[in-house]
Design an enzyme around this catalytic site. Structure first.
Site, mmCIF file in Angstrom:
data_model
loop_
_atom_site.group_PDB
_atom_site.id
_atom_site.type_symbol
_atom_site.label_atom_id
_atom_site.label_comp_id
_atom_site.label_asym_id
_atom_site.label_seq_id
_atom_site.Cartn_x
_atom_site.Cartn_y
_atom_site.Cartn_z
ATOM 1 N N ARG A 89 -96.753 8.949 81.793
ATOM 2 C CA ARG A 89 -96.512 8.172 83.008
ATOM 3 C C ARG A 89 -96.770 9.024 84.248
ATOM 4 N NH1 ARG A 89 -93.782 3.163 83.007
ATOM 5 N NH2 ARG A 89 -93.134 2.650 80.910
ATOM 6 N N ASP A 149 -92.723 -11.082 88.682
ATOM 7 C CA ASP A 149 -91.519 -11.043 87.845
ATOM 8 C C ASP A 149 -90.761 -12.374 87.937
ATOM 9 O OD1 ASP A 149 -92.116 -8.434 87.098
ATOM 10 O OD2 ASP A 149 -90.951 -7.544 88.727
ATOM 11 N N ARG A 152 -92.555 -15.055 85.979
ATOM 12 C CA ARG A 152 -92.286 -14.919 84.541
ATOM 13 C C ARG A 152 -90.911 -15.485 84.207
ATOM 14 N NH1 ARG A 152 -95.038 -8.930 84.166
ATOM 15 N NH2 ARG A 152 -97.084 -9.687 83.518
ATOM 16 N N HIS A 176 -90.210 -2.539 90.067
ATOM 17 C CA HIS A 176 -91.008 -3.287 89.103
ATOM 18 C C HIS A 176 -90.872 -2.606 87.746
ATOM 19 C CE1 HIS A 176 -94.097 -5.799 87.610
ATOM 20 N NE2 HIS A 176 -95.038 -4.889 87.559
HETATM 21 O O1 TXD Z 1 -97.150 -6.499 89.112
HETATM 22 C C1 TXD Z 1 -97.990 -5.667 89.353
HETATM 23 N N1 TXD Z 1 -97.935 -4.985 90.483
HETATM 24 C C2 TXD Z 1 -99.092 -5.420 88.419
HETATM 25 C C3 TXD Z 1 -99.780 -4.157 88.488
HETATM 26 C C4 TXD Z 1 -99.560 -6.436 87.546
HETATM 27 C C5 TXD Z 1 -100.703 -6.241 86.814
HETATM 28 C C6 TXD Z 1 -101.489 -5.017 86.888
HETATM 29 N N2 TXD Z 1 -100.880 -3.972 87.635
HETATM 30 C C7 TXD Z 1 -101.651 -2.776 87.930
HETATM 31 O O2 TXD Z 1 -102.800 -3.111 88.688
HETATM 32 C C8 TXD Z 1 -102.212 -2.035 86.713
HETATM 33 O O3 TXD Z 1 -101.220 -1.239 86.115
HETATM 34 C C9 TXD Z 1 -103.285 -1.200 87.386
HETATM 35 O O4 TXD Z 1 -102.696 -0.062 88.006
HETATM 36 C C10 TXD Z 1 -103.833 -2.130 88.491
HETATM 37 C C11 TXD Z 1 -105.159 -2.796 88.144
HETATM 38 O O5 TXD Z 1 -105.061 -3.449 86.914
HETATM 39 P P1 TXD Z 1 -106.373 -4.069 86.221
HETATM 40 O O6 TXD Z 1 -105.935 -4.733 84.975
HETATM 41 O O7 TXD Z 1 -107.147 -4.839 87.212
HETATM 42 O O8 TXD Z 1 -107.184 -2.733 85.853
HETATM 43 P P2 TXD Z 1 -108.746 -2.597 85.618
HETATM 44 O O9 TXD Z 1 -109.303 -3.832 85.023
HETATM 45 O O10 TXD Z 1 -108.921 -1.298 84.917
HETATM 46 O O11 TXD Z 1 -109.350 -2.471 87.094
HETATM 47 C C12 TXD Z 1 -109.163 -1.373 87.910
HETATM 48 C C13 TXD Z 1 -110.439 -1.193 88.715
HETATM 49 C C14 TXD Z 1 -111.648 -0.768 87.880
HETATM 50 O O12 TXD Z 1 -112.709 -1.694 88.044
HETATM 51 C C15 TXD Z 1 -112.010 0.606 88.435
HETATM 52 O O13 TXD Z 1 -113.409 0.873 88.418
HETATM 53 C C16 TXD Z 1 -111.482 0.490 89.848
HETATM 54 O O14 TXD Z 1 -110.227 -0.171 89.700
HETATM 55 N N3 TXD Z 1 -111.302 1.766 90.543
HETATM 56 C C17 TXD Z 1 -111.581 1.913 91.856
HETATM 57 N N4 TXD Z 1 -112.004 1.044 92.773
HETATM 58 C C18 TXD Z 1 -112.205 1.488 94.028
HETATM 59 N N5 TXD Z 1 -111.965 2.770 94.397
HETATM 60 C C19 TXD Z 1 -111.523 3.679 93.495
HETATM 61 N N6 TXD Z 1 -111.280 4.935 93.880
HETATM 62 C C20 TXD Z 1 -111.309 3.258 92.168
HETATM 63 N N7 TXD Z 1 -110.893 3.878 91.035
HETATM 64 C C21 TXD Z 1 -110.900 2.957 90.046
#
Ligand code: TXD
Length: 309
Positions: A89, A149, A152, A176
């Site tokens: 983590r 949350d 859900r 969260h």
């Molecule tokens: O309740 C909540 N807040 C949440 C949080 C609910 C669902 C998901 N939650 C979190 O959102 C999850 O733990 C992740 O930290 C984020 C994004 O989740 P996601 O499922 O969309 O992850 P993906 O599909 O891996 O997408 C992340 C994208 C991916 O396309 C990377 O290439 C991009 O982020 N990425 C970036 N984009 C721009 N700039 C930078 N530096 C960058 N690094 C990675």
């Protein structure tokens, strides 16, 4: 009248779905940006081609360049890594902190007046980081978690009682994740507290399922985490802000003494309007609720302290 402009940073599961939800609801033009080349452009074009069928004239732009995000009304940050096998983590915390730090710097440069909604995990800490890095007033930096949350919790209430989700209202406080604090006493069906409609055993069961809501989906998916409900949760916040609704929704907000918390991002009910987080809505907590809330805040603060912000 010029349409509103929303940037979504990170065109992954949550980011792309959020873009689609915003367009589906006819709220704004969307700029979708990511570090991966071509991918946001491809998803944006695909979504554009859905607009004649959706019935909204939104412009959706995919880009790898922050110049295109200039003058955004709201920026939603979903960029980041998901936890991989072997990654602790803390590893995730430091890696995502690096990503969010860089993203916020660019956002501020091109949209100094924007409102930031952070989605990336660990949510409360990433929101804190965005707040500090941006130098924005606290009204303009929010974290999305409580709406999800609560959604859900509402879903489980509706399933348990066999009633419409429209009749449900749920109240969730705190950080969260596992330490969130669902408040059954303020959670209702057609205005009636669920404590009058369900047994303690039933309530405990759905409270527990709500706390584990994210993990339950992660386990089922095998790879990745939830994105449909998260995307629509962000969209509810976006709509409240753009329409200046003064809607009270649970969001992660920077507290300056409210709920006895000084200087931390925690999930509390806030009023969302054109100014962003316009007011923290304070409610009385009972002894047990207070203890659970304080434990949750302590957990968030402990994790925040690991980052040298
Ligand atoms: O309740 C909540 N807040 C949440 C949080 C609910 C669902 C998901 N939650 C979190 O959102 C999850 O733990 C992740 O930290 C984020 C994004 O989740 P996601 O499922 O969309 O992850 P993906 O599909 O891996 O997408 C992340 C994208 C991916 O396309 C990377 O290439 C991009 O982020 N990425 C970036 N984009 C721009 N700039 C930078 N530096 C960058 N690094 C990675």
């Amino acid at each position: 009248m010029a349409r509103n402009k929303i940037t979504v940073v990170g065109a992954g599961h949550v980011g792309a779905t959020t873009a689609l939800a915003i367009v589906t609801n006819g709220l704004a033009d969307v700029v979708l940006t990511d570090i991966v080349e071509g991918m946001p452009q491809g998803k944006a074009l695909d979504m554009m081609q859905a607009t004649p069928l959706i019935g909204h004239d939104a412009k959706i732009t995919g880009t790898n360049n922050y110049v295109d995000t200039q003058g955004s009304d709201i920026v939603v940050i979903t960029a980041g890594l998901a936890r991989r096998p072997g990654m602790s983590r803390d590893d995730l915390l430091f890696k995502n902190a690096e990503i969010i730090g860089g993203v916020v710097e660019e956002i501020v440069k091109y949209s100094p007046d924007t409102i930031i909604i952070v989605v990336t995990n660990p949510l409360d800490i990433m929101a804190y980081l965005a707040y500090k890095k941006s130098g924005f007033p606290r009204e303009r930096v929010l974290g999305m978690a409580g709406v999800l949350d609560s959604a859900r919790f509402r879903t489980f209430i509706a399933m348990e009682l066999g009633v419409s989700v429209d009749n449900t209202h749920a109240f969730v406080l705190g950080g969260h994740g596992d330490s969130m604090v669902p408040l059954p006493r303020y959670s209702t069906v057609a205005g009636v507290p669920i404590t009058e409609l369900m047994s303690e055993e039933q309530i405990n069961r759905i409270v527990q399922r709500t706390r584990q809501g994210g993990a339950e989906i992660v386990n089922l998916l095998g790879t990745g985490s939830a994105y449909f409900a998260p995307a629509w949760s962000v969209t509810q916040m976006v709509e409240a802000i753009l329409a200046d609704k003064k809607e009270i929704l649970p969001c992660a907000a920077y507290l300056e003494g409210e709920y006895g918390v000084e200087g931390a991002f925690v999930g509390v009910p806030v009023m969302l309007g054109a100014g962003g987080m316009e007011k923290v809505f304070e409610i009385q907590l009972t002894g047990d609720e207070r203890t659970a809330f304080d434990d949750s805040v302590a957990e968030v603060k402990e994790l925040t302290a690991k980052l040298d912000i």
